[in-house]
Design a protein around this motif. Structure first.
Motif, PDB file in Angstrom:
ATOM      1  N   THR A   1       0.799  -1.229   0.000  1.00  0.00           N
ATOM      2  CA  THR A   1       0.000   0.000   0.000  1.00  0.00           C
ATOM      3  C   THR A   1       0.828   1.273   0.000  1.00  0.00           C
ATOM      4  OG1 THR A   1      -0.121   0.055   2.425  1.00  0.00           O
ATOM      5  CG2 THR A   1      -1.821  -1.211   1.250  1.00  0.00           C
ATOM      6  N   GLY A   2       2.099   1.160   0.369  1.00  0.00           N
ATOM      7  CA  GLY A   2       2.931   2.355   0.473  1.00  0.00           C
ATOM      8  C   GLY A   2       2.764   3.090   1.781  1.00  0.00           C
ATOM      9  N   GLU A   3       1.914   2.576   2.659  1.00  0.00           N
ATOM     10  CA  GLU A   3       1.707   3.202   3.972  1.00  0.00           C
ATOM     11  C   GLU A   3       2.875   2.884   4.895  1.00  0.00           C
ATOM     12  OE1 GLU A   3      -2.825   3.090   5.161  1.00  0.00           O
ATOM     13  OE2 GLU A   3      -2.181   1.115   4.433  1.00  0.00           O
ATOM     14  N   VAL A   4       2.991   3.682   5.939  1.00  0.00           N
ATOM     15  CA  VAL A   4       3.930   3.394   7.014  1.00  0.00           C
ATOM     16  C   VAL A   4       3.113   3.250   8.294  1.00  0.00           C
ATOM     17  CG1 VAL A   4       5.879   4.214   8.370  1.00  0.00           C
ATOM     18  CG2 VAL A   4       5.845   4.581   5.903  1.00  0.00           C
ATOM     19  N   LEU A   5       3.083   2.059   8.835  1.00  0.00           N
ATOM     20  CA  LEU A   5       2.282   1.765  10.016  1.00  0.00           C
ATOM     21  C   LEU A   5       3.056   2.021  11.300  1.00  0.00           C
ATOM     22  CD1 LEU A   5       0.482  -1.553   8.989  1.00  0.00           C
ATOM     23  CD2 LEU A   5      -0.356   0.799   8.822  1.00  0.00           C
ATOM     24  N   ALA A   6       2.344   2.437  12.327  1.00  0.00           N
ATOM     25  CA  ALA A   6       2.938   2.660  13.641  1.00  0.00           C
ATOM     26  C   ALA A   6       2.829   1.380  14.468  1.00  0.00           C
ATOM     27  CB  ALA A   6       2.220   3.804  14.358  1.00  0.00           C
ATOM     28  N   ILE A   7       3.949   0.943  15.011  1.00  0.00           N
ATOM     29  CA  ILE A   7       3.972  -0.253  15.856  1.00  0.00           C
ATOM     30  C   ILE A   7       4.625   0.121  17.184  1.00  0.00           C
ATOM     31  CG2 ILE A   7       4.832  -2.611  16.105  1.00  0.00           C
ATOM     32  CD1 ILE A   7       4.916  -2.780  13.060  1.00  0.00           C
ATOM     33  N   GLN A   8       3.867   0.045  18.260  1.00  0.00           N
ATOM     34  CA  GLN A   8       4.424   0.384  19.568  1.00  0.00           C
ATOM     35  C   GLN A   8       5.335  -0.736  20.047  1.00  0.00           C
ATOM     36  OE1 GLN A   8       1.738   2.223  22.357  1.00  0.00           O
ATOM     37  NE2 GLN A   8       2.843   1.413  24.132  1.00  0.00           N
ATOM     38  N   LEU A   9       6.532  -0.356  20.482  1.00  0.00           N
ATOM     39  CA  LEU A   9       7.541  -1.339  20.876  1.00  0.00           C
ATOM     40  C   LEU A   9       7.697  -1.478  22.386  1.00  0.00           C
ATOM     41  CD1 LEU A   9      10.402  -0.387  18.359  1.00  0.00           C
ATOM     42  CD2 LEU A   9       8.598  -2.093  18.065  1.00  0.00           C
ATOM     43  N   SER A  10       7.251  -0.495  23.116  1.00  0.00           N
ATOM     44  CA  SER A  10       7.500  -0.471  24.559  1.00  0.00           C
ATOM     45  C   SER A  10       6.227  -0.672  25.358  1.00  0.00           C
ATOM     46  CB  SER A  10       8.143   0.864  24.955  1.00  0.00           C
ATOM     47  OG  SER A  10       7.319   1.944  24.542  1.00  0.00           O
TER      48      SER A  10
ATOM     49  N   LEU B   1      -0.519  13.366  20.672  1.00  0.00           N
ATOM     50  CA  LEU B   1      -0.453  12.700  19.376  1.00  0.00           C
ATOM     51  C   LEU B   1      -0.595  11.198  19.544  1.00  0.00           C
ATOM     52  CD1 LEU B   1       2.614  14.519  17.702  1.00  0.00           C
ATOM     53  CD2 LEU B   1       0.185  15.021  17.377  1.00  0.00           C
ATOM     54  N   SER B   2      -1.342  10.575  18.647  1.00  0.00           N
ATOM     55  CA  SER B   2      -1.414   9.113  18.647  1.00  0.00           C
ATOM     56  C   SER B   2      -0.150   8.567  17.999  1.00  0.00           C
ATOM     57  CB  SER B   2      -2.644   8.651  17.858  1.00  0.00           C
ATOM     58  OG  SER B   2      -2.478   8.919  16.466  1.00  0.00           O
ATOM     59  N   ASN B   3       0.071   7.264  18.159  1.00  0.00           N
ATOM     60  CA  ASN B   3       1.234   6.633  17.531  1.00  0.00           C
ATOM     61  C   ASN B   3       1.240   6.867  16.029  1.00  0.00           C
ATOM     62  OD1 ASN B   3       1.763   5.686  20.084  1.00  0.00           O
ATOM     63  ND2 ASN B   3       1.284   3.550  19.647  1.00  0.00           N
ATOM     64  N   GLN B   4       0.086   6.662  15.398  1.00  0.00           N
ATOM     65  CA  GLN B   4       0.017   6.787  13.945  1.00  0.00           C
ATOM     66  C   GLN B   4       0.188   8.234  13.496  1.00  0.00           C
ATOM     67  OE1 GLN B   4      -0.202   3.970  11.847  1.00  0.00           O
ATOM     68  NE2 GLN B   4       0.512   5.554  10.430  1.00  0.00           N
ATOM     69  N   GLU B   5      -0.356   9.177  14.246  1.00  0.00           N
ATOM     70  CA  GLU B   5      -0.186  10.585  13.894  1.00  0.00           C
ATOM     71  C   GLU B   5       1.287  10.976  13.922  1.00  0.00           C
ATOM     72  OE1 GLU B   5      -4.396  12.580  15.428  1.00  0.00           O
ATOM     73  OE2 GLU B   5      -2.751  12.272  16.833  1.00  0.00           O
ATOM     74  N   ALA B   6       2.004  10.503  14.933  1.00  0.00           N
ATOM     75  CA  ALA B   6       3.428  10.820  15.034  1.00  0.00           C
ATOM     76  C   ALA B   6       4.201  10.208  13.876  1.00  0.00           C
ATOM     77  CB  ALA B   6       3.979  10.333  16.369  1.00  0.00           C
ATOM     78  N   VAL B   7       3.902   8.959  13.549  1.00  0.00           N
ATOM     79  CA  VAL B   7       4.576   8.284  12.443  1.00  0.00           C
ATOM     80  C   VAL B   7       4.285   8.997  11.126  1.00  0.00           C
ATOM     81  CG1 VAL B   7       4.524   6.168  11.029  1.00  0.00           C
ATOM     82  CG2 VAL B   7       4.819   6.025  13.515  1.00  0.00           C
ATOM     83  N   ASP B   8       3.055   9.413  10.914  1.00  0.00           N
ATOM     84  CA  ASP B   8       2.695  10.109   9.676  1.00  0.00           C
ATOM     85  C   ASP B   8       3.451  11.428   9.536  1.00  0.00           C
ATOM     86  OD1 ASP B   8       0.949   8.090   9.014  1.00  0.00           O
ATOM     87  OD2 ASP B   8      -0.848   9.150   9.712  1.00  0.00           O
ATOM     88  N   ILE B   9       3.630  12.134  10.625  1.00  0.00           N
ATOM     89  CA  ILE B   9       4.353  13.405  10.585  1.00  0.00           C
ATOM     90  C   ILE B   9       5.801  13.180  10.161  1.00  0.00           C
ATOM     91  CG2 ILE B   9       5.290  15.263  12.029  1.00  0.00           C
ATOM     92  CD1 ILE B   9       2.640  15.097  13.629  1.00  0.00           C
ATOM     93  N   VAL B  10       6.424  12.162  10.727  1.00  0.00           N
ATOM     94  CA  VAL B  10       7.813  11.872  10.362  1.00  0.00           C
ATOM     95  C   VAL B  10       7.899  11.421   8.909  1.00  0.00           C
ATOM     96  CG1 VAL B  10       9.806  10.386  10.827  1.00  0.00           C
ATOM     97  CG2 VAL B  10       8.458  11.297  12.724  1.00  0.00           C
ATOM     98  N   GLN B  11       6.984  10.555   8.499  1.00  0.00           N
ATOM     99  CA  GLN B  11       7.025   9.976   7.157  1.00  0.00           C
ATOM    100  C   GLN B  11       6.750  11.000   6.063  1.00  0.00           C
ATOM    101  OE1 GLN B  11       8.049   7.221   6.020  1.00  0.00           O
ATOM    102  NE2 GLN B  11       7.288   7.309   3.913  1.00  0.00           N
TER     103      GLN B  11
END
Length: 336
Positions: free
Chosen positions: A120-129, A232-242
């Protein structure tokens, strides 16, 4: 505070990171930090040398040694500075070694991975901690199971869950006033002293540790204190970086969170920035962010590159150009 862990990271892996920090002390003397660079770094380095490899056990021992080191400091300073017993820190550490990412955490900071989905070309947020804040029901249940004879081990105070009505995290470095009975007495301020004798430790310094084999489609990891995740949610933060250039990623996350904090207070971001940092603690929590960009070639072992470039920012801290990657572009240090 930086040299020990930085030297250890240099020996294991040379990440590309972009960091911006916005920190302050709250009224209880706590400081929410991502890394105890000096102590944890020195101990991890020593334990790694002993065992010739990185492991969960090495990291756990490093945390234990850091806790013991801070306890020793409190013991020495208690007669002159007793309030140091109420000082503590969250501690979030990431170590990349041999294509494996180790994430260890005490408190409520968080590490989030950005993973690309090829289809899909998306970048998904995966919480590691895993987090240790009693606003989480499972954390409250854990404390209640460890202290079945104490009905007040977790208290809802002003609509916020707190351990003994005092602190939100159940694990930390320091905060020895909730770990050792001898430090929960005068001359410690009365607001930190328990009404009943401290029979056993309430807080823990045992980190939650996860292990992840990095893949070529893993793009970056965001390490941040809870001040970011409140807005910010995990996905919102990831989207901003991406969706933006890598340069300034951490700064961009902090600014977005501050804008959200201002909106919630129905004020302008520019007006929020004018408020003295000590007073601003009442408007938003501390925010510390590090973004580490992963080199897929390095992860797959297909590249002989010694290390990607660096761009490091931290408020009030100047880093030597070679502190993390002497073969890479010099670090950029500064604050806003």
């Amino acid at each position: 505070m930086l040299s020990g862990l930085m030297n250890f990271l240099r020996a294991c892996f040379r990440p590309k990171s972009d960091q911006y920090s916005h920190t302050s002390l709250d009224t209880g003397g706590r400081q929410d930090g991502l890394l105890w660079y000096k102590d944890t770094g020195q101990h991890v380095n020593g334990f790694t040398s002993e065992q010739q490899t990185m492991s969960v056990d090495v990291i756990r021992k490093a945390y234990q040694a850091t806790e013991e080191g801070f306890l020793s400091l409190v013991t020495k300073q208690w007669p002159m500075k007793p309030q140091i017993a109420a000082v503590g820190s969250c501690c979030l550490v990431g170590v990349i070694c041999g294509g494996t990412l180790y994430v260890a955490n005490l408190g409520d900071s968080r590490a989030v991975l950005g993973r690309a989905v090829k289809a899909t070309g998306e970048v998904l947020a995966i919480q590691l901690s895993a987090e240790h804040n009693v606003c989480i029901e499972s954390v409250r249940q854990e404390l209640q199971s460890l202290h079945p004879d104490d009905s007040q081990i977790v208290v809802l105070k002003h609509n916020v869950w707190r351990v003994k009505g005092l602190i939100q995290v159940s694990r930390s470095i320091g905060d020895v006033y909730l770990k050792k009975a001898e430090f929960n007495s005068e001359p410690l301020y009365s607001k930190f002293r328990l009404r009943e004798p401290l029979k056993r430790p309430i807080l823990s310094a045992d980190p939650s540790i996860s292990v992840h084999q990095l893949q070529p489609h893993d793009q970056f990891v965001i390490f941040a204190s809870d001040g970011l995740w409140e807005h910010l949610s995990n996905q919102e933060a990831v989207d901003i970086v991406q969706n933006h250039p890598r340069s300034g990623s951490a700064r961009r996350l902090v600014k977005t969170a501050l804008k959200e904090a201002a909106n919630k207070r129905e004020m302008r971001y520019s007006d929020l920035k004018k408020i003295d940092r000590g007073v601003r603690r009442h408007f938003h929590d501390d925010i510390t962010v590090i973004v580490v960009f992963l080199d897929s070639n390095l992860m797959s072992g297909a590249s002989s590159v010694k290390g990607p470039n660096l761009s490091v920012k931290r408020g009030g801290v100047s880093l030597r150009p070679n502190i993390l990657a002497p073969c890479a572009t010099p670090t950029e240090a500064g604050s806003t």
